[in-house]
Design an enzyme around this catalytic site. Structure first.
Site, PDB file in Angstrom:
ATOM      1  N   ARG A 228      36.588  37.810  52.098  1.00 23.37           N
ATOM      2  CA  ARG A 228      37.129  36.977  50.799  1.00 23.37           C
ATOM      3  C   ARG A 228      38.686  37.120  50.890  1.00 23.37           C
ATOM      4  NH1 ARG A 228      34.206  38.983  45.391  1.00 23.37           N
ATOM      5  NH2 ARG A 228      35.153  41.113  45.815  1.00 23.37           N
ATOM      6  N   ASP A 229      39.307  37.795  51.707  1.00 24.87           N
ATOM      7  CA  ASP A 229      40.801  37.793  51.537  1.00 24.87           C
ATOM      8  C   ASP A 229      41.546  37.533  52.872  1.00 24.87           C
ATOM      9  OD1 ASP A 229      43.114  37.962  49.927  1.00 24.87           O
ATOM     10  OD2 ASP A 229      43.081  40.202  50.239  1.00 24.87           O
TER      11      ASP A 229
END
Length: 149
Positions: A45-46
């Protein structure tokens, strides 16, 4: 102390070569394949330049798992809308659950960023070949497919 090899990706305004970005993408897909194969899958997610580090021998390392999470099939949304603007998938800012496709969207956004010399796909809303005339049609197509919401 941050490695000088992590600085390669930050504050970059010149595009990387297509070959270099493809090598990075292959290494990232191997890392994501490993994370997504866990039971339950780990959603990173990043993906962003600041979370990549290149070793002296050219191996890519993914750092900072601070907002990674395990996928829960029973949830309909994430508990927090979180991610880095410019690289995060739409579901990360909407009230939906992130899943393995979230990381694939971010991979496409990252490739777009590196090949365009620092432009964000969401902001420009233009095909990558607008900025990179000599870019392979296949590479442009792959990136386009990755960033489809």
């Amino acid at each position: 102390m941050a490695s000088p090899y992590s600085k390669l990706f930050e504050n970059r305004t010149k595009p990387f070569s297509q070959l270099f970005v493809l090598d990075l993408a292959i290494q990232l897909t191997e890392i994501l394949e490993y994370l997504h194969a866990q039971k339950p899958a780990i959603i990173y997610r990043d993906l962003k330049p600041g979370n990549l580090m290149l070793t002296k021998d050219g191996r890519l390392k993914l750092i900072d798992f601070g907002i990674a999470r395990r996928y829960d099939v029973h949830k309909v949304k994430d508990t927090l809308q979180i991610g880095t603007v410019g690289f995060a998938a739409p579901e990360q800012f909407e009230k939906r659950q992130s899943d393995t496709r979230t990381d694939l969207f971010s991979l496409g956004s990252l490739m777009y960023f590196f090949l365009s010399g620092g432009k964000f796909v969401y902001i420009t809303q233009k095909p990558l070949r607008t900025f990179r005339k000599g870019l392979s049609r296949d590479v442009a197509k792959i990136i386009h497919q990755l960033v489809q919401a």
